[in-house]
Design a protein around this motif. Structure first.
Motif, mmCIF file in Angstrom:
data_model
loop_
_atom_site.group_PDB
_atom_site.id
_atom_site.type_symbol
_atom_site.label_atom_id
_atom_site.label_comp_id
_atom_site.label_asym_id
_atom_site.label_seq_id
_atom_site.Cartn_x
_atom_site.Cartn_y
_atom_site.Cartn_z
ATOM 1 N N LEU A 65 -0.885 11.316 33.312
ATOM 2 C CA LEU A 65 -2.080 12.059 33.707
ATOM 3 C C LEU A 65 -2.149 13.418 33.010
ATOM 4 C CD1 LEU A 65 -2.297 11.333 37.538
ATOM 5 C CD2 LEU A 65 -3.732 10.404 35.713
ATOM 6 N N ILE A 66 -1.027 14.110 32.958
ATOM 7 C CA ILE A 66 -1.004 15.435 32.320
ATOM 8 C C ILE A 66 -1.312 15.322 30.835
ATOM 9 C CG2 ILE A 66 0.507 17.358 31.680
ATOM 10 C CD1 ILE A 66 1.909 16.970 34.406
ATOM 11 N N VAL A 67 -0.673 14.388 30.141
ATOM 12 C CA VAL A 67 -0.906 14.229 28.708
ATOM 13 C C VAL A 67 -2.354 13.788 28.458
ATOM 14 C CG1 VAL A 67 -0.283 12.854 26.677
ATOM 15 C CG2 VAL A 67 1.499 13.821 28.124
ATOM 16 N N GLY A 68 -2.872 12.903 29.263
ATOM 17 C CA GLY A 68 -4.260 12.482 29.126
ATOM 18 C C GLY A 68 -5.219 13.646 29.329
ATOM 19 N N PHE A 69 -4.941 14.462 30.339
ATOM 20 C CA PHE A 69 -5.786 15.650 30.592
ATOM 21 C C PHE A 69 -5.730 16.627 29.427
ATOM 22 C CE2 PHE A 69 -6.107 19.986 32.329
ATOM 23 C CZ PHE A 69 -7.412 19.937 32.803
ATOM 24 N N LEU A 70 -4.548 16.893 28.898
ATOM 25 C CA LEU A 70 -4.397 17.834 27.786
ATOM 26 C C LEU A 70 -5.044 17.313 26.502
ATOM 27 C CD1 LEU A 70 -0.745 19.093 28.347
ATOM 28 C CD2 LEU A 70 -2.876 20.323 28.813
ATOM 29 N N THR A 71 -4.953 16.019 26.246
ATOM 30 C CA THR A 71 -5.579 15.500 25.033
ATOM 31 C C THR A 71 -7.100 15.509 25.146
ATOM 32 O OG1 THR A 71 -5.292 13.233 25.875
ATOM 33 C CG2 THR A 71 -3.634 14.055 24.337
ATOM 34 N N GLU A 72 -7.640 15.377 26.348
ATOM 35 C CA GLU A 72 -9.100 15.465 26.527
ATOM 36 C C GLU A 72 -9.573 16.889 26.336
ATOM 37 O OE1 GLU A 72 -11.566 13.220 27.002
ATOM 38 O OE2 GLU A 72 -10.017 11.722 26.580
ATOM 39 N N ILE A 73 -8.788 17.873 26.788
ATOM 40 C CA ILE A 73 -9.183 19.280 26.654
ATOM 41 C C ILE A 73 -9.225 19.690 25.188
ATOM 42 C CG2 ILE A 73 -8.411 21.648 27.033
ATOM 43 C CD1 ILE A 73 -7.411 20.856 29.730
ATOM 44 N N PHE A 74 -8.208 19.321 24.434
ATOM 45 C CA PHE A 74 -8.062 19.793 23.053
ATOM 46 C C PHE A 74 -8.688 18.842 22.033
ATOM 47 C CE2 PHE A 74 -4.470 21.908 25.241
ATOM 48 C CZ PHE A 74 -4.931 23.202 25.075
ATOM 49 N N ARG A 75 -9.522 17.949 22.457
ATOM 50 C CA ARG A 75 -10.157 16.999 21.537
ATOM 51 C C ARG A 75 -11.311 17.609 20.834
ATOM 52 N NH1 ARG A 75 -11.164 10.855 23.084
ATOM 53 N NH2 ARG A 75 -8.995 10.737 22.645
#
Length: 75
Positions: A65-75
């Motif tokens: 969940l954390i990695v998914g959230f971070l990759t969505e933010i920095f996309r």
């Protein structure tokens, strides 16, 4: 060579006689009572493995969940 193997097997047998085995050595005890310590130890190990698997699964889910959230933010 054969004498070394025979000597090794004799030493192994001697050490195994000294070991403490997880079942009752009294011949009067029959059935599952004979293996009470073995069964109890097995249950403890199974519970520990299940709890550890749950712990690892939980943290894996959190990290996904954390990695998914971070990759969505920095996309």
């Amino acid at each position: 060579m054969l004498t070394k193997i025979t000597g090794f097997i004799g030493e192994v047998k001697g050490e195994l006689r000294k070991a403490s085995w997880p079942w009752e050595s009294d011949p009067k005890v029959k059935g599952f009572k004979k293996y009470k310590e073995l069964i109890d130890s097995t249950v403890v190990v199974l519970i520990a493995v299940i709890l550890l698997a749950g712990f690892v699964q939980f943290w894996d889910f959190v990290q996904v969940l954390i990695v998914g959230f971070l990759t969505e933010i920095f996309r």
